[in-house]
Design a protein around this motif. Sequence first.
Motif, short mmCIF file in Angstrom:
data_model
loop_
_atom_site.label_atom_id
_atom_site.label_comp_id
_atom_site.label_asym_id
_atom_site.label_seq_id
_atom_site.Cartn_x
_atom_site.Cartn_y
_atom_site.Cartn_z
N TYR A 249 0.84 -1.20 0.00
CA TYR A 249 0.00 0.00 0.00
C TYR A 249 0.87 1.24 0.00
O TYR A 249 2.00 1.24 0.50
CB TYR A 249 -0.96 0.00 1.19
CG TYR A 249 -0.33 -0.29 2.53
CD1 TYR A 249 0.14 0.73 3.36
CD2 TYR A 249 -0.22 -1.60 2.98
CE1 TYR A 249 0.71 0.45 4.58
CE2 TYR A 249 0.36 -1.89 4.21
CZ TYR A 249 0.82 -0.86 5.01
OH TYR A 249 1.40 -1.14 6.23
N GLU A 258 -6.32 1.04 5.11
CA GLU A 258 -6.37 0.19 6.30
C GLU A 258 -6.54 -1.27 5.90
O GLU A 258 -7.36 -1.62 5.05
CB GLU A 258 -7.55 0.62 7.19
CG GLU A 258 -7.75 -0.24 8.41
CD GLU A 258 -8.86 0.29 9.31
OE1 GLU A 258 -9.23 -0.41 10.27
OE2 GLU A 258 -9.35 1.42 9.05
N HIS A 259 -5.75 -2.13 6.54
CA HIS A 259 -5.82 -3.57 6.28
C HIS A 259 -5.80 -4.31 7.61
O HIS A 259 -4.88 -4.13 8.41
CB HIS A 259 -4.64 -4.02 5.41
CG HIS A 259 -4.56 -3.28 4.11
ND1 HIS A 259 -3.87 -2.09 3.97
CD2 HIS A 259 -5.09 -3.55 2.90
CE1 HIS A 259 -3.98 -1.67 2.73
NE2 HIS A 259 -4.72 -2.53 2.05
N GLN A 260 -6.83 -5.11 7.82
CA GLN A 260 -6.89 -5.95 9.00
C GLN A 260 -6.89 -7.41 8.55
O GLN A 260 -7.60 -7.78 7.62
CB GLN A 260 -8.15 -5.66 9.82
CG GLN A 260 -8.20 -4.25 10.38
CD GLN A 260 -9.29 -4.07 11.43
OE1 GLN A 260 -9.68 -5.01 12.12
NE2 GLN A 260 -9.78 -2.85 11.57
N TYR A 276 3.17 -7.66 4.84
CA TYR A 276 2.58 -6.43 4.31
C TYR A 276 3.60 -5.31 4.44
O TYR A 276 4.26 -5.17 5.47
CB TYR A 276 1.31 -6.05 5.09
CG TYR A 276 0.04 -6.63 4.52
CD1 TYR A 276 -1.01 -5.81 4.11
CD2 TYR A 276 -0.12 -8.00 4.40
CE1 TYR A 276 -2.18 -6.34 3.60
CE2 TYR A 276 -1.29 -8.55 3.89
CZ TYR A 276 -2.32 -7.71 3.48
OH TYR A 276 -3.48 -8.24 2.97
N SER A 287 -1.93 5.06 7.34
CA SER A 287 -2.10 3.64 7.09
C SER A 287 -2.35 2.93 8.42
O SER A 287 -1.85 3.36 9.47
CB SER A 287 -0.87 3.04 6.39
OG SER A 287 0.23 2.98 7.27
N TRP A 289 -2.45 -1.14 9.86
CA TRP A 289 -2.30 -2.58 9.65
C TRP A 289 -2.50 -3.28 10.98
O TRP A 289 -1.85 -2.95 11.98
CB TRP A 289 -0.92 -2.92 9.11
CG TRP A 289 -0.71 -4.40 8.87
CD1 TRP A 289 -1.00 -5.11 7.74
CD2 TRP A 289 -0.17 -5.34 9.80
NE1 TRP A 289 -0.68 -6.43 7.90
CE2 TRP A 289 -0.16 -6.61 9.17
CE3 TRP A 289 0.31 -5.24 11.11
CZ2 TRP A 289 0.30 -7.76 9.80
CZ3 TRP A 289 0.77 -6.40 11.75
CH2 TRP A 289 0.76 -7.63 11.08
N GLY A 291 -2.74 -7.24 12.40
CA GLY A 291 -2.59 -8.65 12.07
C GLY A 291 -2.86 -9.53 13.27
O GLY A 291 -2.19 -9.43 14.29
N ASN A 308 5.00 -6.77 9.26
CA ASN A 308 4.55 -5.51 8.68
C ASN A 308 5.68 -4.49 8.75
O ASN A 308 6.32 -4.33 9.79
CB ASN A 308 3.33 -4.97 9.43
CG ASN A 308 2.84 -3.64 8.89
OD1 ASN A 308 2.62 -2.69 9.62
ND2 ASN A 308 2.66 -3.56 7.58
N ASN A 310 6.63 -0.37 7.47
CA ASN A 310 6.13 0.89 6.94
C ASN A 310 7.28 1.86 6.74
O ASN A 310 8.14 2.01 7.63
CB ASN A 310 5.10 1.50 7.89
CG ASN A 310 3.88 0.63 8.04
OD1 ASN A 310 3.08 0.52 7.12
ND2 ASN A 310 3.74 -0.01 9.19
N SER A 321 0.56 0.12 13.36
CA SER A 321 0.83 -1.29 13.09
C SER A 321 0.65 -2.08 14.37
O SER A 321 1.32 -1.82 15.37
CB SER A 321 2.26 -1.44 12.55
OG SER A 321 2.53 -2.78 12.23
N SER A 339 7.00 -6.02 13.54
CA SER A 339 6.40 -4.81 13.00
C SER A 339 7.34 -3.64 13.24
O SER A 339 7.91 -3.51 14.32
CB SER A 339 5.06 -4.54 13.69
OG SER A 339 4.57 -3.26 13.38
#
Length: 400
Positions: A249, A258-260, A276, A287, A289, A291, A308, A310, A321, A339
């Motif tokens: 992203y 946003e990603h869950q 990710y 952003s 994230w 997980g 993750n 970033n 995150s 992360s």
Amino acid sequence: MTTTDVTEPTGRSTDHSRATADDAHTHGDAPASSRAARLASFDPAAFGEITGSEEEWRFSAVDSLHPLLQDAPAEGHLTWDVPALPEGVTVTEVGAEQAMARSVRAPGDRASAIAASRAQGAAVLSVARNTVAADPVEITLTGQGEDVRGHVLIEVGESAEVTVVLDRRGSATYGEFISVDVAANAHLNLVLLQQWQDDAVHAGEVVARLHRDARLRGTVVSLGGKVVRLNTSAALVAPGADVELFGLYYADAHQHLEHQLFVDHAAPNARSRVTYKGALQGAGARSVWIGDVLIRKEAEGTDTYELNRNLVLTEGARADSVPNLEIETGEIEGAGHASATGRFDDEQLFYLKARGIPEDVARRLVVRGFFAELIQQIGVPSVQDRLIAAIEAELEVTGA
């Protein structure tokens, strides 16, 4: 290629760890705090009204998502541009009752429950058993600025192999629910591209179920849209199931991506990997994230890891995150997460500049390298080339 109008019927380094048997804890019946205890229902009313204080919504742009949280009719639809399909692959439609019955589970939040109930049916992409599709199935879904609710079923038969690319473009206020069923010994490479125009708002949920020795490689790419909130879950329900989830992203100024994720290890001797990566630039770029991995008591021999990363390119951007790991058995092969969020690596830049590479070119090389591994995982050269070009265009904006 033919055009088929399928109307969808009406902070910094966070945590680096490897879990061991000493980390295991047993729950019996899952408590309210367990990821397994979250509600799943096709009835939007079961979730109540969303305020933004709920655990699964506390990082979300609830104000922008407000239209997708209202249980009201949406008459719009996305136009599906469907190519000539390989033998054994079909795209059809089913009614609401059949759509619910064939979904691998019910929606896990209010937005996706509304999407499924208001779609009044589903578009179904089916792959017959033993089908091996040599070429990817690339489908473009285009919005025309309307309110849209969609329900999609992807069903891959036993011992089938296929790559499916769903490329979302145009503009829409789009709520969706996607169910993915991967039968025994089947292999699905699923690529979801969010290349919306700047005003699009998209809230979606993808739920997958993997049977014995099934393999899913899922890649999510979010570049466009004002707000995109995409939840992905995979349930490994039989031994030998294997899932790899990749995400890329790139958030610009005042864009919220946003990603869950939720990986549910519900059977022994299964494997999962989550990777990710995101970049952010511009004031108000955001952003999120999250997980979650759950290893149930019966899932002995599990091997799982989630990651993750970033990369913050300018001031005024923010990345959240949150990795979570819940273990109910100590008899596992391995489990962990990592992360981190940071800026350009000064050592990398210094190394490149010391070799005569101008700083702006060096920065581009760092960003390209940051995403290169994920882009290669897609496995569709035409899509990979388009994404490289899109990232180059993003870099032009920031001047990196």
